[in-house]
Structures are given as structure tokens and as C-alpha cells.
Design a protein around this motif. Sequence first.
Motif, mmCIF file in Angstrom:
data_model
loop_
_atom_site.group_PDB
_atom_site.id
_atom_site.type_symbol
_atom_site.label_atom_id
_atom_site.label_comp_id
_atom_site.label_asym_id
_atom_site.label_seq_id
_atom_site.Cartn_x
_atom_site.Cartn_y
_atom_site.Cartn_z
ATOM 1 N N ARG A 1 0.859 -1.187 0.000
ATOM 2 C CA ARG A 1 0.000 0.000 0.000
ATOM 3 C C ARG A 1 0.887 1.226 0.000
ATOM 4 O O ARG A 1 1.802 1.337 0.808
ATOM 5 C CB ARG A 1 -0.874 0.049 1.250
ATOM 6 N N TYR B 1 0.529 5.055 0.568
ATOM 7 C CA TYR B 1 -0.339 6.126 1.053
ATOM 8 C C TYR B 1 0.158 7.438 0.461
ATOM 9 O O TYR B 1 1.322 7.802 0.639
ATOM 10 C CB TYR B 1 -0.334 6.180 2.580
ATOM 11 N N ILE C 1 -3.442 4.702 -1.990
ATOM 12 C CA ILE C 1 -4.511 5.160 -1.108
ATOM 13 C C ILE C 1 -4.315 6.641 -0.839
ATOM 14 O O ILE C 1 -3.301 7.042 -0.260
ATOM 15 C CB ILE C 1 -4.512 4.356 0.212
ATOM 16 N N ILE D 1 -4.930 9.688 1.172
ATOM 17 C CA ILE D 1 -5.381 10.021 2.525
ATOM 18 C C ILE D 1 -6.056 11.391 2.606
ATOM 19 O O ILE D 1 -6.713 11.699 3.587
ATOM 20 C CB ILE D 1 -4.242 9.937 3.553
ATOM 21 N N ASN E 1 -9.798 10.750 2.649
ATOM 22 C CA ASN E 1 -10.307 9.667 3.470
ATOM 23 C C ASN E 1 -9.635 9.683 4.846
ATOM 24 O O ASN E 1 -8.501 9.216 4.995
ATOM 25 C CB ASN E 1 -10.053 8.331 2.749
ATOM 26 N N GLU F 1 -10.265 7.926 7.446
ATOM 27 C CA GLU F 1 -10.006 6.580 7.962
ATOM 28 C C GLU F 1 -8.685 6.041 7.438
ATOM 29 O O GLU F 1 -7.926 5.415 8.172
ATOM 30 C CB GLU F 1 -11.147 5.629 7.591
ATOM 31 N N SER F 2 -8.397 6.290 6.161
ATOM 32 C CA SER F 2 -7.132 5.839 5.579
ATOM 33 C C SER F 2 -5.952 6.573 6.206
ATOM 34 O O SER F 2 -4.897 5.984 6.437
ATOM 35 C CB SER F 2 -7.128 6.042 4.064
ATOM 36 N N LYS F 3 -6.118 7.861 6.478
ATOM 37 C CA LYS F 3 -5.053 8.625 7.127
ATOM 38 C C LYS F 3 -4.777 8.058 8.518
ATOM 39 O O LYS F 3 -3.623 7.862 8.902
ATOM 40 C CB LYS F 3 -5.423 10.102 7.244
ATOM 41 N N GLU G 1 -5.436 4.999 9.531
ATOM 42 C CA GLU G 1 -4.851 3.676 9.327
ATOM 43 C C GLU G 1 -3.348 3.792 9.062
ATOM 44 O O GLU G 1 -2.541 3.092 9.673
ATOM 45 C CB GLU G 1 -5.544 3.000 8.144
#
Length: 104
Positions: A9, A11, A42, A44, A47, A49-51, A53
Motif C-alpha cells: 500500500r 499512502y 490510497i 489520505i 479519506n 479513515e485511511s489517514k 490507518e
Amino acid sequence: MSSEDAQIRVYTTSMSGKSNIVTQQNKIEQVLEAKRVNFIKIDIASNAESKEEMRTIMGDDHGLAPQICNGNVYCGNYETFAEANEVGELFDFLKLPNPVKEQS
């Protein structure tokens, strides 16, 4: 490049005003594509939630993109990625089997 099976992944952020961040993100993508490493990107910026995570995996409540993970295991940031690529240790950095070593 995107794959549902990808463990890697990357980010990123689409909202950075810093050109070096954009350059770093592009370089990571170019290298991974050239090495035929499946990854998911991804963003961030759009999103929360992704940040969260990404920051949880990193262990840094203030971490900024770009960051690279293999599943839920933190690999590193752009600087450590670039260094690993430069010295031929990219697959070790990504915690992936090295296809060149496996062919020997």
C-alpha cells in the motif's frame, strides 16, 4: 497500477502544495511499476479513515504521505524507499520475495 491482491500500500495525498511530495509519490509509483510490484495507492487527503490507518501502522500520530506498507506492516517513507532501491534492496524493504534471487 492497482490490484485487489496487492499487499503493498502506498499512502499518498492529492492535496499537497509541495512539489517535492508530488515528485516523491510519482517516483514511488514509477519504480514499483518498473519492478512489476502490485500495489494499491490510497489517497489520505479524501479519506480520514485511511489517514488514521496509515498513522497507526507507522506508529506516528502526525505522519505525512507518502508512506509505504506491506499489509499492516510499515516499510518506510520515501527516503528509506529510495535508499533501498538505490542499493538493490527494494524487495527486502517491501518485505517481499526477490524474484531475481529466487531465479538463481
